[in-house]
Design a protein around this motif. Sequence first.
Motif, short mmCIF file in Angstrom:
data_model
loop_
_atom_site.label_atom_id
_atom_site.label_comp_id
_atom_site.label_asym_id
_atom_site.label_seq_id
_atom_site.Cartn_x
_atom_site.Cartn_y
_atom_site.Cartn_z
N UNK A 65 15.38 14.15 -3.74
CA UNK A 65 15.01 14.88 -4.94
C UNK A 65 16.03 16.01 -5.12
N UNK A 66 17.09 15.73 -5.88
CA UNK A 66 18.15 16.71 -6.10
C UNK A 66 18.03 17.30 -7.49
N UNK A 67 18.23 18.62 -7.58
CA UNK A 67 18.25 19.30 -8.86
C UNK A 67 19.61 19.95 -9.05
N UNK A 68 20.04 20.06 -10.29
CA UNK A 68 21.30 20.73 -10.61
C UNK A 68 21.01 21.93 -11.50
N UNK A 69 21.76 23.00 -11.25
CA UNK A 69 21.63 24.21 -12.04
C UNK A 69 23.01 24.75 -12.35
N UNK A 70 23.20 25.23 -13.56
CA UNK A 70 24.47 25.82 -13.97
C UNK A 70 24.57 27.21 -13.34
N UNK A 71 25.66 27.45 -12.60
CA UNK A 71 25.89 28.74 -11.94
C UNK A 71 27.30 29.22 -12.26
N UNK A 72 27.53 30.52 -12.07
CA UNK A 72 28.84 31.11 -12.30
C UNK A 72 29.39 31.57 -10.96
N UNK A 73 30.66 31.18 -10.67
CA UNK A 73 31.30 31.61 -9.43
C UNK A 73 31.70 33.08 -9.59
N UNK A 74 31.28 33.91 -8.64
CA UNK A 74 31.58 35.34 -8.71
C UNK A 74 32.80 35.71 -7.87
N UNK A 75 32.69 35.51 -6.55
CA UNK A 75 33.77 35.93 -5.65
C UNK A 75 33.59 35.32 -4.27
N UNK A 76 34.63 35.46 -3.46
CA UNK A 76 34.65 35.03 -2.07
C UNK A 76 34.55 36.30 -1.22
N UNK A 77 33.45 36.45 -0.46
CA UNK A 77 33.28 37.67 0.33
C UNK A 77 33.84 37.56 1.75
N UNK A 78 34.55 36.48 2.03
CA UNK A 78 35.13 36.29 3.37
C UNK A 78 34.31 35.36 4.24
N UNK A 79 32.99 35.36 4.07
CA UNK A 79 32.12 34.47 4.83
C UNK A 79 31.45 33.43 3.94
N UNK A 80 31.04 33.88 2.76
CA UNK A 80 30.35 33.00 1.81
C UNK A 80 31.00 33.09 0.45
N UNK A 81 30.83 32.03 -0.32
CA UNK A 81 31.25 32.03 -1.72
C UNK A 81 30.01 32.37 -2.54
N UNK A 82 30.10 33.39 -3.36
CA UNK A 82 28.94 33.90 -4.09
C UNK A 82 28.89 33.32 -5.50
N UNK A 83 27.72 32.83 -5.88
CA UNK A 83 27.48 32.26 -7.20
C UNK A 83 26.27 32.97 -7.81
N UNK A 84 26.24 33.03 -9.15
CA UNK A 84 25.15 33.72 -9.84
C UNK A 84 24.55 32.81 -10.91
N UNK A 85 23.22 32.83 -10.97
CA UNK A 85 22.50 32.16 -12.04
C UNK A 85 22.53 33.10 -13.24
N UNK A 86 23.15 32.68 -14.32
CA UNK A 86 23.33 33.57 -15.48
C UNK A 86 22.03 33.81 -16.25
N UNK A 87 21.00 33.01 -16.02
CA UNK A 87 19.75 33.22 -16.75
C UNK A 87 18.90 34.33 -16.13
N UNK A 88 18.94 34.48 -14.78
CA UNK A 88 18.11 35.51 -14.16
C UNK A 88 18.91 36.42 -13.20
N UNK A 89 20.21 36.24 -13.13
CA UNK A 89 21.13 37.08 -12.35
C UNK A 89 20.88 37.03 -10.84
N UNK A 90 20.23 35.99 -10.35
CA UNK A 90 20.05 35.82 -8.90
C UNK A 90 21.34 35.26 -8.32
N UNK A 91 21.69 35.75 -7.12
CA UNK A 91 22.91 35.28 -6.46
C UNK A 91 22.57 34.32 -5.33
N UNK A 92 23.48 33.38 -5.10
CA UNK A 92 23.34 32.36 -4.06
C UNK A 92 24.68 32.26 -3.35
#
Length: 134
Positions: A65-92
């Motif tokens: 059961x896979x879901x897809x969501x549109x996210x925006x790539x923010x930056x590389x913090x050295x350990x993780x690549x940070x992405x943001x959901x533009x609808x609610x501004x949550x970061x992953x």
Amino acid sequence: MAIAAGDFRTGLTLIVDGDPWVVLDFQHVKPGKGAAFVRCKIKSFLNGKTIEKTFHAGDKCETPNLQQKQMQFLYDDGELLQFMDTSNYEQEGLTYEQVGDAFDWIIDGMQVDMMYFNGKAITVEPPMVVELKI
């Protein structure tokens, strides 16, 4: 939904040992003696490892059961690549292994499709066409 090993195709997603995998290559083998089987090269969505696995003709696998969501790539913090959901501004954050080769094709501010399995982010897909300046 269960899929029989005889119905495997390239690009098919399935669950093997509780983890989501994608079929990269497959070969139906019908030996002269014994039962038919399917030899597959599969890639893990969770860690990017590629393995070869053999399935008997009667084996069945579930589809994840896979879901897809549109996210925006923010930056590389050295350990993780940070992405943001533009609808609610949550970061992953995703590791380099989870992103894999897609890291070469994404730039700051780019919209990507993030894949989720059981509510957990597992990988990203960059857009089909990317304009980069050399």
